[in-house]
Motif scaffolding. Structure first.
Motif, PDB file in Angstrom:
ATOM      1  N   GLY A 133      32.780  95.799  85.620  1.00 44.21           N
ATOM      2  CA  GLY A 133      32.995  95.921  86.886  1.00 44.21           C
ATOM      3  C   GLY A 133      34.490  95.975  87.380  1.00 44.21           C
ATOM      4  N   ALA A 134      34.763  96.436  88.606  1.00 43.69           N
ATOM      5  CA  ALA A 134      36.139  96.565  89.116  1.00 43.69           C
ATOM      6  C   ALA A 134      36.339  96.487  90.563  1.00 43.69           C
ATOM      7  CB  ALA A 134      36.690  97.921  88.479  1.00 43.69           C
ATOM      8  N   SER A 135      37.493  96.334  90.988  1.00 46.40           N
ATOM      9  CA  SER A 135      37.982  96.475  92.420  1.00 46.40           C
ATOM     10  C   SER A 135      38.683  97.179  92.631  1.00 46.40           C
ATOM     11  CB  SER A 135      38.306  94.874  92.933  1.00 46.40           C
ATOM     12  OG  SER A 135      39.604  94.748  92.095  1.00 46.40           O
ATOM     13  N   ASP A 136      38.364  97.865  94.111  1.00 46.93           N
ATOM     14  CA  ASP A 136      39.410  98.642  94.726  1.00 46.93           C
ATOM     15  C   ASP A 136      40.067  97.981  95.721  1.00 46.93           C
ATOM     16  OD1 ASP A 136      40.931 100.942  95.349  1.00 46.93           O
ATOM     17  OD2 ASP A 136      39.306 102.271  95.766  1.00 46.93           O
ATOM     18  N   HIS A 148      39.375  89.164  85.510  1.00 49.29           N
ATOM     19  CA  HIS A 148      38.321  88.864  85.922  1.00 49.29           C
ATOM     20  C   HIS A 148      38.692  87.931  87.085  1.00 49.29           C
ATOM     21  CE1 HIS A 148      34.461  90.075  83.599  1.00 49.29           C
ATOM     22  NE2 HIS A 148      35.432  91.026  83.585  1.00 49.29           N
ATOM     23  N   ASP A 196      36.767 103.303  87.631  1.00 53.03           N
ATOM     24  CA  ASP A 196      37.318 102.155  86.752  1.00 53.03           C
ATOM     25  C   ASP A 196      36.108 101.414  85.999  1.00 53.03           C
ATOM     26  OD1 ASP A 196      39.805 102.742  87.451  1.00 53.03           O
ATOM     27  OD2 ASP A 196      40.054 101.056  88.579  1.00 53.03           O
ATOM     28  N   MET A 208      46.095  91.994  92.544  1.00 53.64           N
ATOM     29  CA  MET A 208      45.240  92.164  91.362  1.00 53.64           C
ATOM     30  C   MET A 208      44.205  93.354  91.367  1.00 53.64           C
ATOM     31  SD  MET A 208      44.836  87.920  90.528  1.00 53.64           S
ATOM     32  CE  MET A 208      43.921  87.703  91.816  1.00 53.64           C
ATOM     33  N   VAL A 209      44.434  94.104  92.385  1.00 53.06           N
ATOM     34  CA  VAL A 209      43.376  95.216  92.528  1.00 53.06           C
ATOM     35  C   VAL A 209      43.022  95.912  91.315  1.00 53.06           C
ATOM     36  CG1 VAL A 209      43.015  97.357  93.671  1.00 53.06           C
ATOM     37  CG2 VAL A 209      44.010  95.543  95.098  1.00 53.06           C
ATOM     38  N   GLY A 210      41.820  96.122  91.016  1.00 54.55           N
ATOM     39  CA  GLY A 210      41.157  96.845  89.803  1.00 54.55           C
ATOM     40  C   GLY A 210      40.567  95.649  89.007  1.00 54.55           C
ATOM     41  N   ALA A 211      41.013  94.290  89.067  1.00 53.10           N
ATOM     42  CA  ALA A 211      40.160  93.198  88.290  1.00 53.10           C
ATOM     43  C   ALA A 211      38.737  93.482  88.907  1.00 53.10           C
ATOM     44  CB  ALA A 211      40.959  92.079  88.676  1.00 53.10           C
ATOM     45  N   TYR A 212      37.802  92.749  88.005  1.00 52.54           N
ATOM     46  CA  TYR A 212      36.567  92.703  88.492  1.00 52.54           C
ATOM     47  C   TYR A 212      36.509  91.284  89.427  1.00 52.54           C
ATOM     48  CZ  TYR A 212      31.765  91.065  88.643  1.00 52.54           C
ATOM     49  OH  TYR A 212      30.534  90.490  88.950  1.00 52.54           O
TER      50      TYR A 212
END
Lengths: 373, 373
Positions: free
Chosen positions: B229-232, A35, B250, A62-66
């Protein structure tokens, strides 16, 4: 944390600088971060850039992290600590990066004051009441009510400036005498220019994880033994007594209870001295002084680095600077440095530290207690 | 939730309206609320008002409660759900009020688009790429890549408009035929006006507490069985394939794992149809359709109210409207109504619901799974 002051960088750069330094210092690889929280009040208003937590995840790999932005006005940093703690305590994340930051100095003082004043209740804002004017009114009331000398507030600023000299990250690294403070231009009578924190750019970062995970990386970690937040009425003039910071008291009571600690147990504190009067009011609301007695602590040397309760060893918002979203995070950063014997010339002897981060005029508050393991 | 649409109220009023209705509906007294979260992207930019969570606590008699604003751009509502869930799961709060809201229609479409575009990476923004233009580029790529008919996107909009007719809170309560959609003005080729959600004012609210506490108030509660949650990557043009929403996949994988569920278990879904193409891409990323097959679901009737997987029974962002910070909260509000058999003419047979809230062009995503107890 980054150097605080006038920086030729955007908030994005400042966040990345502190976040990267934090990960390197801890030896935590960026792909271990689950996170990412960014404490920031107003990057949209200050520089037309939002989505800053996504940008940080992108910039630090840190792409993928919330990712999420935490805003609680000038208490955004403390709110970020509370959010990051919750992310770990709930089991949602076992490694959370919190970065607080703000870029302000490219705007005029008037523009910055207007952005900050937008957090107040419209009833007050429309009548021209900004936070500095609240501070002046409250200082006058306090000094009258408790027959406290004006010089006692100058002593707070002088102390925090002395501490700032030894903080390489501080915006102002120079001593300011009580007489210079008392002679500086009036801003909101009785408060003068040197009673106020400056407008600042900067960023600070912390990592949160379960204690078992921390031990895999280092022995130099600290423990969040207590953390809590509270609000006070948003219309300041509705308060029974504006010199009593109920939000501070409520959040502190809850944090002390969670930590199983009392005010007497605290060895070092970082308080939200956006205005000198606020340090005095917080000392009372936190239980470090009786009501009406908080003004005595700075003149009596109690809050000096060699006193019984060193307060704002970092220089505080007063001399370190106050990049809104960064300040609460930087408070805990200073406590961490003190508790891990890594505070250089500012080092005090401490095992229990307390940080109090205030939004508005105590409208929202978080209190954090950090301890050595 | 409030009526969505053009409202003659400020965000403060909208938040209070939804928050108050939520507390009354649940029979929870305001002084039982420990944490107050406001999901909001840009009240500072839209109306020069910040400190909105403090204001809400003040307006609804919750002074003392901890308050915080949650911003994750257009996924702020879903981020608020995640934050509220963490507040309860961490033990920090046993009663958390989440209110999402935004006030936008007093600004021009150009101004609102600029505020929203401020979330994108400056590299893209400076070249004039706004979110609608991303949508057009991606729609063209998708239609080409999978030899999908343009009409399949119109079928998404037509379906969501049909659903909106039966939602008293929707901004547009009128059917729009596929032909009208295909004939509407071009915005970002091949997408046309009716492929896009409108600009909307509105607010929605939810209460979060431990299940044991919920039972004290009602039998009509739902359970958050999964939330993540996740980021791209924040630079969309760096993605290997812009038609694959990795952040959606994700966050959904993590939410399904937490809930012990699979896509087949889901009975009803609220997806983030800011643009018609996004509903199609989410159907694939969430595992409801194979890659390149998502476009078939609306024309084939699968996502209709009487289909195998009703999607956006609320009308979706397309016809219900998209007040940024409110949308993710309103998605869960619709699921709650469906799961508690309280969805009126929109009612479907459902025990497991999924909401997917998307920020940017999938830059940040939260997925929530709600179930009957």
């Amino acid at each position: 944390m980054t150097r605080f002051g006038e920086r030729d960088d955007w908030v994005r750069d400042l966040l990345a600088e502190a976040g990267d330094a934090c990960l390197r210092d801890a030896g935590v690889p960026s792909d271990a971060v689950k996170h990412v929280y960014v404490s920031n009040m107003a990057s949209g208003e200050f520089e037309g850039q939002t989505g800053v937590s996504n940008m940080l995840a992108h910039d630090l790999g840190m792409v993928g992290a919330y990712t999420q932005r935490v805003d609680q006005t000038s208490a955004s940093g403390g709110a970020g600590i509370y959010a990051a703690w919750q992310s770990v305590a709930s089991g949602a994340s076992d490694m959370t990066l919190l970065v607080g930051g703000e870029k302000m100095t490219h705007r005029t003082t008037g523009e910055a004051t207007d952005v900050i004043a937008s957090l107040t209740h419209p009833v007050e804002y429309k009548h021209g009441v900004t936070l500095p004017s609240f501070a002046g009114l409250t200082a006058r009331l306090y000094l009258d009510e408790y027959d406290a000398p004006r010089e006692s507030l100058a002593a707070v600023a002088a102390k925090n400036h002395r501490n700032g000299v030894d903080n390489p990250h501080a915006q102002f690294r120079k001593e300011v005498s009580e007489q210079e403070i008392l002679d500086s231009p009036i801003v909101a009578d009785p408060l003068r220019l040197y009673d106020f924190c400056p407008i600042t750019d900067g960023s600070a970062a912390l990592l949160f994880c379960p204690e078992s995970v921390a031990r895999e990386y280092t022995d130099d970690y600290t423990v969040v033994s207590g953390v809590a937040g509270a609000s006070d009425t948003h219309v300041v003039h509705e308060r029974d007594d504006p010199t009593t910071m109920k939000g501070v008291a409520d959040s502190a009571d809850a944090a002390f209870e969670m930590a199983g600690r009392r005010p007497d147990d605290v060895d070092v504190a970082e308080l939200h001295d956006m205005f000198t009067i606020l340090e005095v009011l917080q000392l009372e609301a936190l239980g470090f002084a009786e009501e009406g007695e908080g003004w005595r602590l700075a003149p009596d040397g109690v809050t000096e680095r060699d006193g019984r309760l060193p307060v704002n060893t970092s220089g505080g918002l007063k001399s370190k600077g106050h990049p809104l979203g960064a300040s609460g995070v930087a408070q805990a950063y200073e406590l961490h440095r003190q508790l891990t014997d890594d505070a250089g010339d500012r080092q005090v002897d401490a095992a229990v530290g307390l940080a109090c981060n205030v939004g508005g005029f105590g409208n929202c508050v978080t209190t954090t207690i950090l301890e050595t393991p």
